[in-house]
Every structure is written in structure tokens, then in C-alpha cells.
Design a protein around this motif. Structure first.
Motif, mmCIF file in Angstrom:
data_model
loop_
_atom_site.group_PDB
_atom_site.id
_atom_site.type_symbol
_atom_site.label_atom_id
_atom_site.label_comp_id
_atom_site.label_asym_id
_atom_site.label_seq_id
_atom_site.Cartn_x
_atom_site.Cartn_y
_atom_site.Cartn_z
ATOM 1 N N VAL A 124 -7.171 -16.859 39.902
ATOM 2 C CA VAL A 124 -6.545 -17.855 39.027
ATOM 3 C C VAL A 124 -5.246 -18.301 39.675
ATOM 4 O O VAL A 124 -4.498 -17.479 40.220
ATOM 5 N N VAL A 125 -4.973 -19.600 39.638
ATOM 6 C CA VAL A 125 -3.676 -20.138 40.032
ATOM 7 C C VAL A 125 -3.061 -20.794 38.804
ATOM 8 O O VAL A 125 -3.736 -21.556 38.096
ATOM 9 N N THR A 126 -1.803 -20.488 38.534
ATOM 10 C CA THR A 126 -1.094 -21.100 37.414
ATOM 11 C C THR A 126 0.057 -21.950 37.927
ATOM 12 O O THR A 126 0.593 -21.715 39.008
ATOM 13 N N ALA A 127 0.433 -22.943 37.132
ATOM 14 C CA ALA A 127 1.575 -23.790 37.460
ATOM 15 C C ALA A 127 2.075 -24.413 36.167
ATOM 16 O O ALA A 127 1.280 -24.786 35.301
ATOM 17 N N ARG A 128 3.384 -24.543 36.049
ATOM 18 C CA ARG A 128 3.992 -25.129 34.855
ATOM 19 C C ARG A 128 5.072 -26.126 35.277
ATOM 20 O O ARG A 128 6.023 -25.764 35.960
ATOM 21 N N ALA A 129 4.876 -27.370 34.876
ATOM 22 C CA ALA A 129 5.865 -28.420 35.137
ATOM 23 C C ALA A 129 6.222 -28.503 36.617
ATOM 24 O O ALA A 129 7.394 -28.581 36.993
ATOM 25 N N VAL A 130 5.182 -28.492 37.488
ATOM 26 C CA VAL A 130 5.422 -28.507 38.930
ATOM 27 C C VAL A 130 5.228 -29.898 39.522
ATOM 28 O O VAL A 130 6.073 -30.379 40.280
ATOM 29 N N ALA A 131 4.117 -30.579 39.212
ATOM 30 C CA ALA A 131 3.804 -31.866 39.835
ATOM 31 C C ALA A 131 2.680 -32.538 39.046
ATOM 32 O O ALA A 131 1.994 -31.889 38.248
ATOM 33 N N PRO A 132 2.463 -33.849 39.270
ATOM 34 C CA PRO A 132 1.290 -34.503 38.684
ATOM 35 C C PRO A 132 0.003 -33.816 39.127
ATOM 36 O O PRO A 132 -0.044 -33.152 40.161
ATOM 37 N N LEU A 133 -1.052 -34.006 38.365
ATOM 38 C CA LEU A 133 -2.285 -33.244 38.535
ATOM 39 C C LEU A 133 -2.941 -33.456 39.891
ATOM 40 O O LEU A 133 -3.519 -32.520 40.457
ATOM 41 N N ASP A 134 -2.855 -34.656 40.460
ATOM 42 C CA ASP A 134 -3.495 -34.889 41.757
ATOM 43 C C ASP A 134 -2.804 -34.083 42.855
ATOM 44 O O ASP A 134 -3.455 -33.418 43.667
ATOM 45 N N ARG A 135 -1.472 -34.113 42.899
ATOM 46 C CA ARG A 135 -0.742 -33.336 43.902
ATOM 47 C C ARG A 135 -0.901 -31.839 43.655
ATOM 48 O O ARG A 135 -1.057 -31.045 44.592
#
Length: 218
Positions: A124-135
Motif C-alpha cells: 500500500v502507498v499512502t499520500a495526503r495533500a501531496v499533488a494532483p492525482l495524475d502526478r
């Protein structure tokens, strides 16, 4: 959401409200809202993660959601990937202070740098408020094993973002994005999570046009 780990979550909340604010990782206005806006919002994502998974948190910042998941779910192995030194210093100190060193690793790197040297792909990879979905998909999907999942915490406009970037996600080897509302009935508003499964492994990209010498210097 934290069960018998609530005291550890409380200690982390105190770190965020003190050192986190002093170091500029959390805005002063966020301190009174650390529990509902940050900790509970991130902890709600734990319901989407099966037991005993390797979780890589990209752009971890102050540890949201990676440290929260490590606190709520001691069965997980969590890697916090963050490129900025002042943030990784805070994260490393927090891991020691919260006695999480057995399950949490802090890595100072960009996502693509971590991918190049990772010992094994993530579940699993998580991310919060990092970048738009394509990037975000471009950075995170290569970190996953086939069938692994990207869980991106997004805001109220998540559905519009999914519609705008669905084709880009497909080109990057991801499946159709799915929206989840986590923590409904417990937190208000629920956490909005976009889930993308890595369905295809793409061949290595060619170097960007005109980027040879500049890329090597970087």
C-alpha cells in the motif's frame, strides 16, 4: 479508532501541537484541530488496509497519515518517505519518542529515488495533500507490487479530480479510481480516499527529451 494505543496517539498530538508548530510543520491555527482534522481523519484510512502490510507513506511531512497508521495499526510496517531534512528530523525524533522504531522507518528521499533503491515493493502507498492525482499516480504506482493499492487522501473535490485524471491514471498502469468515505458515523466529515490499484507494470521510461546533462547534474 486507536483502542489501547490512544495514549500514543495523544503523545503524537502533543508533539504536533508543540514541536510541529515551532518547526513550521503544522500551522498555529491547526493546533486546536489536530484531533478531528488530522489524526482521526488519517486513522479512518486504516479500515482499508489488510493486516501485516508494508505501507509506504509518500510526502509524509509531519507524519500524516503514515505515523497515525503506525500508531493505530501496530501490525503494519510503515516507511515514511520525505525529501526535506527538517521534516525527516522531526519524523525520526517522533519515531523514537513514540517508541515506534520496530515498525517505522524514516527515509529522506523523493518517491522516485526511493523506488530505485527499495528492497521490495509496497503493498500500500499512502499520500495526503501531496499533488494532483495524475502526478501522484506517476510517483506512487511504481512503488507498488502488481495488485498493490494507492490510497490518496483527498478533499471535497475528489470526484472532480478523479474525472479529470482518470485517463492519465490508466496510462500509468492504474485501474479505475474508486472513492471511499472512511469513518462515516464516527467523524464528520468522513475522510475522502481515492483508491487506485496497480494493474500493469510499465516499461522503464526513456529519459525526458533534452534532459540528459541536466538530469545527471540533478
Amino acid at each position: 479508532m486507536f483502542g489501547d494505543r490512544l495514549p500514543v496517539a495523544g503523545a503524537y498530538a502533543e508533539l504536533l501541537a508543540t514541536d510541529g508548530v515551532l518547526r513550521g510543520l503544522i500551522g498555529p491555527r491547526e493546533a486546536p484541530r489536530i484531533w478531528d482534522r488530522h489524526l482521526l481523519n488519517c486513522a479512518a484510512v486504516a479500515d482499508l488496509i489488510p493486516a501485516d502490510q508494508l505501507v509506504v507513506d509518500v510526502g509524509s511531512g509531519a507524519g500524516l497519515p503514515g505515523l497515525v497508521l503506525a500508531i493505530a495499526r501496530p501490525d503494519l510496517r510503515v516507511v515514511l518517505v520525505e525529501p526535506l531534512a527538517r521534516r525527516t528530523s522531526f519524523l525520526s525524533e517522533a519515531v523514537v519518542a513514540l517508541d515506534l522504531a520496530d515498525s517505522v522507518e524514516v527515509v529522506r528521499a523523493r518517491a522516485e529515488e526511493y523506488a530505485a533503491g527499495a528492497a521490495r515493493p509496497a503493498d500500500v502507498v499512502t499520500a495526503r495533500a501531496v499533488a494532483p492525482l495524475d502526478r501522484l499516480a506517476g510517483w506512487c504506482l511504481p512503488l507498488l507490487a502488481p495488485g498493490g493499492r494507492l490510497l490518496a487522501l483527498k478533499g471535497a473535490s475528489a470526484a472532480e479530480e478523479v474525472a479529470a485524471h482518470r485517463a492519465a491514471v490508466d496510462r500509468l498502469g492504474g485501474g479505475a479510481p474508486r472513492l471511499h468515505r472512511c469513518g462515516a458515523g464516527v467523524i464528520d466529515p468522513p475522510a475522502t480516499v481515492v483508491e487506485i490499484i496497480r494493474e500493469r507494470v510499465l516499461p522503464a521510461r526513456r529519459a525526458a527529451r533534452g534532459g540528459g546533462k541536466k538530469a545527471r547534474r540533478r
